[in-house]
Design a protein around this motif. Sequence first.
Motif, PDB file in Angstrom:
ATOM      1  N   ASN A   1     -15.304   6.714   4.917  1.00 19.65           N
ATOM      2  CA  ASN A   1     -14.087   6.081   5.404  1.00 19.65           C
ATOM      3  C   ASN A   1     -13.358   5.369   4.264  1.00 19.65           C
ATOM      4  O   ASN A   1     -12.130   5.411   4.159  1.00 19.65           O
ATOM      5  CB  ASN A   1     -14.460   5.094   6.503  1.00 19.65           C
TER       6      ASN A   1
ATOM      7  N   ARG B   1     -11.596   7.874   2.224  1.00 18.94           N
ATOM      8  CA  ARG B   1     -10.358   8.314   2.874  1.00 18.94           C
ATOM      9  C   ARG B   1      -9.283   7.254   2.735  1.00 18.94           C
ATOM     10  O   ARG B   1      -8.118   7.551   2.479  1.00 18.94           O
ATOM     11  CB  ARG B   1     -10.611   8.594   4.357  1.00 18.94           C
ATOM     12  N   ALA B   2      -9.695   6.010   2.906  1.00 16.98           N
ATOM     13  CA  ALA B   2      -8.723   4.915   2.808  1.00 16.98           C
ATOM     14  C   ALA B   2      -8.110   4.855   1.424  1.00 16.98           C
ATOM     15  O   ALA B   2      -6.968   4.452   1.252  1.00 16.98           O
ATOM     16  CB  ALA B   2      -9.397   3.597   3.136  1.00 16.98           C
ATOM     17  N   LYS B   3      -8.878   5.281   0.434  1.00 17.05           N
ATOM     18  CA  LYS B   3      -8.362   5.253  -0.935  1.00 17.05           C
ATOM     19  C   LYS B   3      -7.305   6.323  -1.158  1.00 17.05           C
ATOM     20  O   LYS B   3      -6.706   6.383  -2.235  1.00 17.05           O
ATOM     21  CB  LYS B   3      -9.512   5.499  -1.918  1.00 17.05           C
ATOM     22  N   GLY B   4      -7.105   7.189  -0.176  1.00 21.20           N
ATOM     23  CA  GLY B   4      -6.085   8.213  -0.312  1.00 21.20           C
ATOM     24  C   GLY B   4      -6.470   9.301  -1.287  1.00 21.20           C
ATOM     25  O   GLY B   4      -5.608   9.903  -1.931  1.00 21.20           O
ATOM     26  N   LEU B   5      -7.751   9.590  -1.420  1.00 17.04           N
ATOM     27  CA  LEU B   5      -8.202  10.624  -2.346  1.00 17.04           C
ATOM     28  C   LEU B   5      -7.961  12.011  -1.746  1.00 17.04           C
ATOM     29  O   LEU B   5      -7.933  12.161  -0.534  1.00 17.04           O
ATOM     30  CB  LEU B   5      -9.696  10.437  -2.632  1.00 17.04           C
TER      31      LEU B   5
ATOM     32  N   LYS C   1      -7.787  -0.314  11.048  1.00 14.10           N
ATOM     33  CA  LYS C   1      -7.944   1.049  10.554  1.00 14.10           C
ATOM     34  C   LYS C   1      -6.721   1.891  10.872  1.00 14.10           C
ATOM     35  O   LYS C   1      -6.363   2.780  10.099  1.00 14.10           O
ATOM     36  CB  LYS C   1      -9.186   1.684  11.189  1.00 14.10           C
TER      37      LYS C   1
ATOM     38  N   LEU D   1      -4.019   2.349   8.351  1.00 16.97           N
ATOM     39  CA  LEU D   1      -4.247   3.264   7.232  1.00 16.97           C
ATOM     40  C   LEU D   1      -4.443   4.691   7.731  1.00 16.97           C
ATOM     41  O   LEU D   1      -4.775   5.589   6.957  1.00 16.97           O
ATOM     42  CB  LEU D   1      -5.495   2.831   6.456  1.00 16.97           C
ATOM     43  N   GLY D   2      -4.254   4.890   9.030  1.00 19.52           N
ATOM     44  CA  GLY D   2      -4.473   6.224   9.580  1.00 19.52           C
ATOM     45  C   GLY D   2      -5.917   6.655   9.460  1.00 19.52           C
ATOM     46  O   GLY D   2      -6.203   7.802   9.167  1.00 19.52           O
ATOM     47  N   LEU D   3      -6.821   5.729   9.690  1.00 21.10           N
ATOM     48  CA  LEU D   3      -8.239   6.040   9.487  1.00 21.10           C
ATOM     49  C   LEU D   3      -9.013   6.145  10.789  1.00 21.10           C
ATOM     50  O   LEU D   3     -10.222   6.165  10.789  1.00 21.10           O
ATOM     51  CB  LEU D   3      -8.887   4.950   8.639  1.00 21.10           C
ATOM     52  N   LEU D   4      -8.277   6.211  11.903  1.00 19.22           N
ATOM     53  CA  LEU D   4      -8.996   6.286  13.166  1.00 19.22           C
ATOM     54  C   LEU D   4      -9.693   7.635  13.275  1.00 19.22           C
ATOM     55  O   LEU D   4      -9.216   8.627  12.739  1.00 19.22           O
ATOM     56  CB  LEU D   4      -8.000   6.101  14.315  1.00 19.22           C
TER      57      LEU D   4
ATOM     58  N   ASN E   1      -1.512   9.691   2.275  1.00 15.36           N
ATOM     59  CA  ASN E   1      -2.237   9.464   1.030  1.00 15.36           C
ATOM     60  C   ASN E   1      -1.393   8.742  -0.009  1.00 15.36           C
ATOM     61  O   ASN E   1      -1.913   8.079  -0.892  1.00 15.36           O
ATOM     62  CB  ASN E   1      -2.752  10.786   0.469  1.00 15.36           C
TER      63      ASN E   1
ATOM     64  N   ARG F   1      -1.793   5.084   1.310  1.00 16.78           N
ATOM     65  CA  ARG F   1      -3.139   4.541   1.271  1.00 16.78           C
ATOM     66  C   ARG F   1      -3.475   3.987  -0.115  1.00 16.78           C
ATOM     67  O   ARG F   1      -3.279   4.665  -1.124  1.00 16.78           O
ATOM     68  CB  ARG F   1      -4.155   5.630   1.624  1.00 16.78           C
ATOM     69  N   TRP F   2      -4.002   2.826  -0.109  1.00 19.69           N
ATOM     70  CA  TRP F   2      -4.479   2.107  -1.284  1.00 19.69           C
ATOM     71  C   TRP F   2      -3.356   1.677  -2.218  1.00 19.69           C
ATOM     72  O   TRP F   2      -3.432   0.654  -2.846  1.00 19.69           O
ATOM     73  CB  TRP F   2      -5.519   2.934  -2.073  1.00 19.69           C
TER      74      TRP F   2
END
Lengths: 329, 645
Positions: free
Chosen positions: A228, A231-235, B50, B53-56, B82, B85-86
Amino acid sequence: MQGGAKEKRFFRSDLGLVATFCLAALVMSWISYALPRFLPGDFVTATYGASQVTLTAQEEAALRADQEPQGGFGHYLWRLARFDWGYSYVFNTPVSVLFLGALPWTLLLMGSAHIISMVIGFVAGVEAAWRRNSAIEKGMVGGMTVLEGIPEICTGVILLFVFALQLQWFPTAGAETAYGEPGFLGHMADVVRHLALPLGTLVLAYFPGNFLLTRNSMVMVIMADYINTARAKGLPPLRIRYVHAARNALLPVVNRFGIRLAFMITGALVVERINSYPGVGTLLYNAIAARDLPVIQMVVLMSSLIILAVFFALEWAYRIIDPRIRHAR
Amino acid sequence: MSLMIQDFSVVYRDGDHSIQAVEEATLAVKEGECLALVGESGSGKTSLGKACLGLLPQNAETTGRILLNDRYMDFSNDMALNAIRWQKIAMVFQNGAETLNPSYRIIDQVAEPVMKLAGRSRKEALHRASRALLEMGLPENCYRHYPHQLSGGQVQRSLLAMATILDPDILILDEPTSALDALNKGFVSDIIEDYKQRGKGVLLITHDLAFAVAHGDEMAVLYLGQVMETLPAREMFSNPLHPYTLALGRSYPTMGTARELGGIRGDAFYRLVHQHGRGDAAQYHHSHIQIPESAHMDGHAPPVGCLFQGRCTQTIEACRTGIVTLETVAHHRVRCLRRGIVSILSLQGISKRYDEKTALHPTDLVLKAGDLLSLVGETGSGKTTLAMIAAGVLAQDRGSRILEDRDMDEWLKKDVRSMARKVGVVYQNPAASISHRFTVLDAVAEPLAIHGLGLGKDERKEMVKSVLVDVHLSTDDTFLGRYPHELNMGALQRVCIARALILTPSLLIADEPTSALDPSVQAKVLKLLLDLQTERGLTMLFVSHDIALARKISDRMGIMLSGYLVELGRASRIISNPVHPYTKMLLEGAGGNRQQGWKVPPDGEPSKGCPFFPRCPKGKNICQEEFPSIHKSEHGWVACHFVDV
């Protein structure tokens, strides 16, 4: 820095590891040294028992004396180290020559089978886990489970029947054509042609297990929190899949790889027999059939020493793959 | 740099059912501000974080929108996500070490975004990562460690270094302090303050209410996916309007709280949204709170009513059926049909004289639902008079009393019984307050008889038994047949409490309920009172001369002196920071110190001026001349000329 102290500690624990393996090797050697004394049946009975030749008591005694183990355990170890492994009763050839002649074929067959099945199984497993619950993934898991259940003796015979006997694409026996084509490339092609069927059989036998193991391991890894984070890092997805996830799913696969490698020689027995491949498996089979004790003794001892060596190498591999093992005490 | 969450809902699909994690949340992380999300586990805080960040997970369905810097975020486009994100929004996840990849060195993981997202060289990335780690105060020999080699605090530092390495506009912190001790929280504070100062936004998800109050600007309280209240964070403890916010605050230990921790009765379950199966007349989607054991097949409640109703202490019929929306009350937004915590009792300008002696000077007092107020003061200060007036046992000379929105005096005239049912009283001496001819059963059942509730004998006995269970007493027939002299004082006082509770009053008045008890029995009785407050939501007026005792159970405290309520405020504030010299003196006395300037209270009282003047170490002429005006402060007041001193 504390690094120095740590290095030293590593060194010491490694020394212990080496010592342990050496001790195990010694015990193995002793068993193989002592074993013939306990085994029922002997070469003389096996060879002449059913034959029409009748030995006089004198001849029989001479033959037996010839096979009596000589010297103590120390002498035995010394002979091992000098590759003086005795003579085969059947082939009347030094055992070392027989063994070292058969070993490369087995290594070639088993090594390539393991590497290919591991790579294919791993990549397929990673991709399947990533597409979890899709139709493709479900189909693959089902198919692989079935394939995993078919013993290699079965696939081996079927492949032999279809591709060697019916289609005649591949030779039915041997590892190379005697007095075959000259030239390096021609020779290589010949070897590959002979290798194809036993290799195919083994890959089919090993690959589904690797696939299932990778997939299961990967499914757990994908649910981990650090995926997760990745993914959050936008890789990019490929990086998440292989650099972050697959690396951590690798451990059980390497583990299985190691255990399989340990069965390298005995595991090849069935396939080598089906395809009459001149490897160690075939050698052992023939030796057992003829009660060729020195050969059996050495094949068994060498297999166990190889197993030990593989486990030793694995211990190192784990440390590289999973840093947590490196620091576990 | 702002993050707006508009009407955002999250539903997790799980077979036939779905679980509602967030429902139509509208929240904003404004520029230079920190929004604190608080609530119990499972309230949807992390889902919301979450979602930004679209992490659901894949089984999550969302509706509503999220705007980053006034632009809608497109959650269907992974490429666009992406890019955000971050670089624009970064998050520090909870669970510490588990959110770091176990196979890579810390510094590599911190440097990864710089290399892969910002496209810098490995060398520069590592340099920046080591600088970021250094700023977080991670010792240099840890950089090349793997996550499992670090302590919880070091992991948290690494996570923060990783989240801030690309300097995002919005920082989401999910439980950033749960692994940290009080001293180590400092660096999280620094980051939040730094981000706020630079005009960036911080979304702080936390259980740590004190931390949320310290750094949050706005606070949103979530319960089962609904925003129950939004309020300025600093008012979390001092001025909660929703009963849930109050209960949450009461469950949380702060250095200021002196009283025992309360809790919230019942458990938070999860919300299922589902459709009834074939052949069911009510074939529609609806949600309800699912108690895990209970099958949902039976006729359960339709999707109306307040989600908190089962645990709320001020539930009325409308809460079960009405539609509850978020409404603006004062400067809060509150999702409550009763517009926040109601006031149970309101006394205004109450005074009382006994012949020549003024027992109570005009006094105001408001008790909100679930409040536990202690009246503390020396003997003869008017505590009991005030309590008995509040109970309706005694009539005041002047002033008005309002109980549950009805004028108490009128109510008393019209229907004494229904009024009396609303208030339970426990007296100082349990032995004297129960007739020695009554068995336990008779004593506890007596109110039922008096109020003529027309119950059968067996029904009465059942009610008595259930209330005895509530006060942790035995319910077997031998015990029910006991007489007062056969019981010890603790059991007897609990019988009294049971008697007071059997009519399910909304206000319990306890006049020195434990002064006749030895300390261990007293402890049990006090614990019982607190449990009752949590379980039944009882509003309590507790009278005691013992401030040390009162501090263990009170939410608020009133200090009484010669018929005046000289100081009123949150118990924690009064204990830690008493203002009135009399309060200070009481506190010192409770500590066993001999007071300076303690003089025997004079027999006659001064006709004007401050009643404490003769004993006050700060007394000046003005104190003798006029009664001090009341200084209002933080939901209480102090009557002293030298408040600022």
